[in-house]
Every structure is written in structure tokens, then in C-alpha cells.
Design a protein around this motif. Structure first.
Motif, PDB file in Angstrom:
ATOM      1  N   ARG A   4       0.828  -1.200   0.000  1.00  0.00           N
ATOM      2  CA  ARG A   4       0.000   0.000   0.000  1.00  0.00           C
ATOM      3  C   ARG A   4       0.865   1.253   0.000  1.00  0.00           C
ATOM      4  NH1 ARG A   4      -3.600   0.923   5.230  1.00  0.00           N
ATOM      5  NH2 ARG A   4      -1.478   0.812   6.066  1.00  0.00           N
ATOM      6  N   GLN A   5       1.920   1.256   0.796  1.00  0.00           N
ATOM      7  CA  GLN A   5       2.816   2.401   0.845  1.00  0.00           C
ATOM      8  C   GLN A   5       3.491   2.630  -0.504  1.00  0.00           C
ATOM      9  OE1 GLN A   5       5.100   0.903   4.272  1.00  0.00           O
ATOM     10  NE2 GLN A   5       4.671   2.865   5.275  1.00  0.00           N
ATOM     11  N   LEU A   6       3.870   1.551  -1.156  1.00  0.00           N
ATOM     12  CA  LEU A   6       4.517   1.682  -2.457  1.00  0.00           C
ATOM     13  C   LEU A   6       3.555   2.244  -3.495  1.00  0.00           C
ATOM     14  CD1 LEU A   6       6.586  -1.642  -2.664  1.00  0.00           C
ATOM     15  CD2 LEU A   6       7.352   0.628  -1.941  1.00  0.00           C
ATOM     16  N   ARG A   7       2.312   1.769  -3.463  1.00  0.00           N
ATOM     17  CA  ARG A   7       1.312   2.296  -4.407  1.00  0.00           C
ATOM     18  C   ARG A   7       1.087   3.784  -4.160  1.00  0.00           C
ATOM     19  NH1 ARG A   7      -1.054  -1.714  -7.291  1.00  0.00           N
ATOM     20  NH2 ARG A   7      -1.062  -3.825  -6.388  1.00  0.00           N
ATOM     21  N   TYR A   8       1.000   4.169  -2.915  1.00  0.00           N
ATOM     22  CA  TYR A   8       0.820   5.579  -2.572  1.00  0.00           C
ATOM     23  C   TYR A   8       1.997   6.405  -3.082  1.00  0.00           C
ATOM     24  CZ  TYR A   8      -2.943   4.324   0.719  1.00  0.00           C
ATOM     25  OH  TYR A   8      -4.111   3.866   1.291  1.00  0.00           O
ATOM     26  N   SER A  70       8.416  -1.772 -10.396  1.00  0.00           N
ATOM     27  CA  SER A  70       8.713  -3.158 -10.754  1.00  0.00           C
ATOM     28  C   SER A  70       7.980  -4.130  -9.837  1.00  0.00           C
ATOM     29  CB  SER A  70      10.223  -3.403 -10.662  1.00  0.00           C
ATOM     30  OG  SER A  70      10.923  -2.577 -11.569  1.00  0.00           O
ATOM     31  N   VAL A  71       7.975  -3.829  -8.527  1.00  0.00           N
ATOM     32  CA  VAL A  71       7.304  -4.704  -7.566  1.00  0.00           C
ATOM     33  C   VAL A  71       5.811  -4.753  -7.833  1.00  0.00           C
ATOM     34  CG1 VAL A  71       6.682  -4.975  -5.137  1.00  0.00           C
ATOM     35  CG2 VAL A  71       9.038  -4.431  -5.750  1.00  0.00           C
ATOM     36  N   ARG A  73       4.223  -4.029 -10.573  1.00  0.00           N
ATOM     37  CA  ARG A  73       3.961  -4.686 -11.852  1.00  0.00           C
ATOM     38  C   ARG A  73       4.094  -6.200 -11.719  1.00  0.00           C
ATOM     39  NH1 ARG A  73       7.286  -2.074 -16.468  1.00  0.00           N
ATOM     40  NH2 ARG A  73       8.865  -3.631 -15.940  1.00  0.00           N
ATOM     41  N   LEU A  74       5.052  -6.636 -10.906  1.00  0.00           N
ATOM     42  CA  LEU A  74       5.239  -8.066 -10.682  1.00  0.00           C
ATOM     43  C   LEU A  74       4.023  -8.675  -9.986  1.00  0.00           C
ATOM     44  CD1 LEU A  74       7.086 -10.522 -10.879  1.00  0.00           C
ATOM     45  CD2 LEU A  74       8.098  -9.845  -8.694  1.00  0.00           C
ATOM     46  N   ILE A  75       3.457  -7.947  -9.038  1.00  0.00           N
ATOM     47  CA  ILE A  75       2.257  -8.430  -8.342  1.00  0.00           C
ATOM     48  C   ILE A  75       1.104  -8.568  -9.322  1.00  0.00           C
ATOM     49  CG2 ILE A  75       0.515  -7.843  -6.612  1.00  0.00           C
ATOM     50  CD1 ILE A  75       3.122  -8.825  -5.426  1.00  0.00           C
ATOM     51  N   ASP A  76       0.941  -7.553 -10.175  1.00  0.00           N
ATOM     52  CA  ASP A  76      -0.133  -7.613 -11.176  1.00  0.00           C
ATOM     53  C   ASP A  76       0.075  -8.787 -12.128  1.00  0.00           C
ATOM     54  OD1 ASP A  76      -1.330  -5.403 -10.084  1.00  0.00           O
ATOM     55  OD2 ASP A  76      -0.383  -3.978 -11.467  1.00  0.00           O
ATOM     56  N   ARG A  77       1.340  -9.015 -12.510  1.00  0.00           N
ATOM     57  CA  ARG A  77       1.638 -10.131 -13.408  1.00  0.00           C
ATOM     58  C   ARG A  77       1.397 -11.469 -12.720  1.00  0.00           C
ATOM     59  NH1 ARG A  77       7.387  -7.929 -15.761  1.00  0.00           N
ATOM     60  NH2 ARG A  77       6.554  -6.271 -17.057  1.00  0.00           N
ATOM     61  N   LEU A  78       1.738 -11.520 -11.453  1.00  0.00           N
ATOM     62  CA  LEU A  78       1.524 -12.756 -10.705  1.00  0.00           C
ATOM     63  C   LEU A  78       0.042 -13.136 -10.750  1.00  0.00           C
ATOM     64  CD1 LEU A  78       3.008 -13.637  -7.225  1.00  0.00           C
ATOM     65  CD2 LEU A  78       0.587 -13.949  -7.674  1.00  0.00           C
ATOM     66  N   LYS A  79      -0.819 -12.182 -10.484  1.00  0.00           N
ATOM     67  CA  LYS A  79      -2.259 -12.440 -10.512  1.00  0.00           C
ATOM     68  C   LYS A  79      -2.703 -12.895 -11.893  1.00  0.00           C
ATOM     69  CE  LYS A  79      -3.288  -8.918  -6.982  1.00  0.00           C
ATOM     70  NZ  LYS A  79      -3.931  -7.592  -6.753  1.00  0.00           N
ATOM     71  N   VAL A 137      12.407   2.341 -18.235  1.00  0.00           N
ATOM     72  CA  VAL A 137      13.188   2.111 -17.014  1.00  0.00           C
ATOM     73  C   VAL A 137      12.434   2.572 -15.765  1.00  0.00           C
ATOM     74  CG1 VAL A 137      15.378   2.239 -18.244  1.00  0.00           C
ATOM     75  CG2 VAL A 137      14.449   4.303 -17.195  1.00  0.00           C
ATOM     76  N   ASN A 138      11.410   3.405 -15.952  1.00  0.00           N
ATOM     77  CA  ASN A 138      10.590   3.829 -14.815  1.00  0.00           C
ATOM     78  C   ASN A 138       9.383   2.923 -14.596  1.00  0.00           C
ATOM     79  OD1 ASN A 138      12.079   6.040 -13.885  1.00  0.00           O
ATOM     80  ND2 ASN A 138      11.199   7.388 -15.437  1.00  0.00           N
ATOM     81  N   GLY A 139       9.310   1.838 -15.355  1.00  0.00           N
ATOM     82  CA  GLY A 139       8.250   0.871 -15.128  1.00  0.00           C
ATOM     83  C   GLY A 139       6.929   1.198 -15.769  1.00  0.00           C
ATOM     84  N   ARG A 140       6.884   2.218 -16.632  1.00  0.00           N
ATOM     85  CA  ARG A 140       5.621   2.595 -17.266  1.00  0.00           C
ATOM     86  C   ARG A 140       5.355   1.785 -18.519  1.00  0.00           C
ATOM     87  NH1 ARG A 140       4.176   7.690 -15.485  1.00  0.00           N
ATOM     88  NH2 ARG A 140       2.157   7.230 -16.428  1.00  0.00           N
TER      89      ARG A 140
END
Length: 325
Positions: A4-8, A70-71, A73-79, A137-140
Motif C-alpha cells: 500500500r505504501q509503495l502504491r501511494y 517493478s514490484v 507490476r510483478l504483483i499484477d503479473r503474478l495475478k 526504465v521507470n516501469g511505465r
């Protein structure tokens, strides 16, 4: 540290404002500030720089921003990967394309993807090669077509670290043509010395293609009369079509073969004016199943367009480059 903190934090950096991020996230601003303060306390580093214009990430904040992207995006990919494990790949895949590349590649890529992978929804982002690299490189972006990766402008330690994490798949080499006003799509070849008598509109000096052109003219002891620097391909073509100036770009910069926009391409003799096109990913996070399928499709479709001569002025790049720039 919580997701949650990372998303914020990512949303704050993207919007450049705590108040706008709070409204977007449906959270009170004091509570959002407290979450950022918790991150800074845990990491023992300042993450945001505040000014009258809003907030921006510090150097440490930029590092966290890239890794947080990256983290997440990885969570979204995992799902997505887990839910589609027993079915065809699905989900949104973001890919960057310079406008001239999109002119040739976007339509056949989308058409082929719809047939092969109907569950994948493409998100195509057009822009300058350097800007697309930054988004990557910014994960977009999950992947991007980039020109002459080693020539992408950038300075400072941070940029060099970013470039070192690029995974590069060379696709093709594009010839650069002189573009001038004319009624035919392709005209007679022109020697470099004669080309130097033209007035030009070209991308800014930081642009990779512009640097290639500069070096070619300098090596021949010739000067470039640049009357304007433009970063918009449609605007460059409009100026060229008006007869006000010429340009040096790839044939892919021209619109589709069924439409003539008043611009004629001339091969330039006596010089090897080419640029490379590579498919790049940022290797901190592995590609999702859907993105992996799409990356293979990009290679396949690009090779098909070159071999069938649809991608005019291009040949396959036989180099093997796996990492870095």
C-alpha cells in the motif's frame, strides 16, 4: 514496508502533488503524508523534495520509484499469470514505439496479436526514443522499440545505471533518406555533398537519429543548415511538404503506401546513413506470460515486414546483443 505504501508513493511521484495524489487515492492528505514519512523513517532517507510547485522524487526517491513500479507490476503479473495458467495468455501489455516505427509495425502487430492472442490487449505508446527509454526504465512500459540504444542521450550516473539494465534484442537496420517536397514517394538518389546544400528541419541535437546525421556530415567535412529543430514527426513532414526545408529520416517516417503526403524520399549516396531498431525490456522484473508472447510476436512480425519489403529501407540486424547498451 507495505505494498500500500509503495502504491501511494508511486502515485505521488506520478502526479507531482500530495493533494492530487490524496484525491486520486481517496485518502486524506495528512494520512498520505504519514505513509510517506513512515517510508522515509524505515529507509532512513529523504524520498520527496517539496516546493511551491509541488513534490518531486529525490535521487533516492527515484530509485524507490523504479523498484516500486517493478514490484507492483510483478504483483499484477503474478495475478494474471496464475488466473490464466490453464488458458491462453491474457491481460494488458504496454509497448512503446517511435512514431515512424508505429507507422509500419503497429497495425500488422495488432492484427496478428488479435488472431494469435485474443486475450491480450495492447497498449501502444508513441514517442521519442529517449522518452520511451525513460518510460521503460521507470516501469511505465513493459517493452519498447528503441533507436540506436547506445546513442540514446543521457548524462549522469543514474542514467548509465538505467541503461545497463536494458535487455536489448536487435531487430533491424534502417537506412536514412533525404526527405524533400515532391509528387513521388521515391525520387532519384542524391550525393551527400548535394544533400548538404539543402536547408533542414531535424530533431533536437540530443536525438539519436540527429546524432547519426551530425556525425556523417562532420566526417565528410560538410555542414548542416538547420533552420529549426522539431520533435514531432507530423510537423517535420508538414514543413518538408511545404518546401520550406528538407529532413533526413527513415522511409518508415512516411505514411502508408496508399497515401502520398507531398514528401519524396531520396537515397543518399556516398555515405552509410543507418540506424538500428531494437526491442528493449528492463530486466529488473521478468516479463509476464502475455508480455513474453508479445515480445516474440514483435520479432516475428518485424522480420516478416522486412523480408516482404513492406518495411522499406530496412534489413535484418544480425548482431547478437543481450544486455546493456
Amino acid at each position: 514496508m507495505e505494498l500500500r505504501q509503495l502504491r501511494y508513493f508511486v502515485r505521488i511521484v506520478e502526479l507531482g502533488s500530495l493533494s492530487r495524489a490524496a484525491a486520486d487515492l481517496f485518502i486524506a492528505q495528512p494520512a498520505l503524508s504519514q505513509q510517506v514519512a513512515g517510508l522515509e523513517a524505515e529507509l532512513n532517507v529523504r524520498l520527496l523534495s517539496r516546493s511551491v510547485r509541488g513534490v518531486s522524487a529525490t535521487e533516492a526517491g527515484q530509485v524507490l520509484y523504479r523498484h516500486a513500479q517493478s514490484v507492483l507490476r510483478l504483483i499484477d503479473r503474478l495475478k494474471a499469470d496464475v488466473t490464466s495458467a490453464n488458458s491462453d495468455p491474457s491481460g494488458v501489455v504496454s509497448i512503446g514505439m517511435p512514431t515512424s516505427v508505429a507507422n509500419v509495425l503497429a497495425t500488422p502487430l495488432i492484427a496478428t496479436a488479435q488472431i494469435r492472442f485474443p486475450g491480450i490487449r495492447l497498449q501502444v505508446i508513441e514517442g521519442l526514443s529517449g522518452h520511451l527509454r525513460d518510460l521503460l526504465v521507470n516501469g511505465r512500459l513493459e517493452m519498447s522499440l528503441l533507436f540506436d540504444v547506445s546513442e540514446i542521450a543521457g548524462s549522469g550516473v543514474t542514467v548509465q545505471k538505467q541503461v545497463s539494465h536494458l535487455h536489448v534484442k536487435p531487430l533491424l537496420i534502417e537506412e536514412l533518406f533525404l526527405l524533400s517536397a515532391g509528387k513521388k514517394r521515391f525520387g532519384a538518389a542524391i550525393p551527400l555533398a548535394k544533400a548538404s546544400t539543402h536547408r533542414f528541419v531535424l530533431p533536437a541535437s540530443s536525438n539519436a537519429t540527429r546524432q547519426i546525421v551530425n556525425r556523417a556530415f562532420e566526417a565528410a567535412g560538410l555542414s548542416l543548415d538547420v533552420i529549426a529543430e522539431l520533435d514531432s514527426l507530423p510537423t517535420i513532414k508538414s514543413v518538408v511538404a511545404s518546401g520550406l526545408a528538407s529532413a533526413i529520416l527513415s522511409a518508415s517516417a512516411l505514411s502508408g503506401s496508399t497515401h502520398h503526403d507531398g514528401v519524396t524520399a531520396h537515397r543518399i549516396l556516398g555515405v552509410n546513413l543507418t540506424r538500428s531498431v531494437s526491442l528493449c525490456t528492463y530486466d529488473i522484473v521478468a516479463l509476464s506470460t502475455a508480455a513474453s508472447c508479445l515480445s516474440q510476436l514483435v520479432v516475428e512480425v518485424s522480420e516478416s515486414l522486412v523480408k516482404s519489403k513492406v518495411w522499406i529501407g530496412a534489413e535484418l540486424d544480425q548482431r547478437v546483443v543481450t544486455r546493456g547498451a
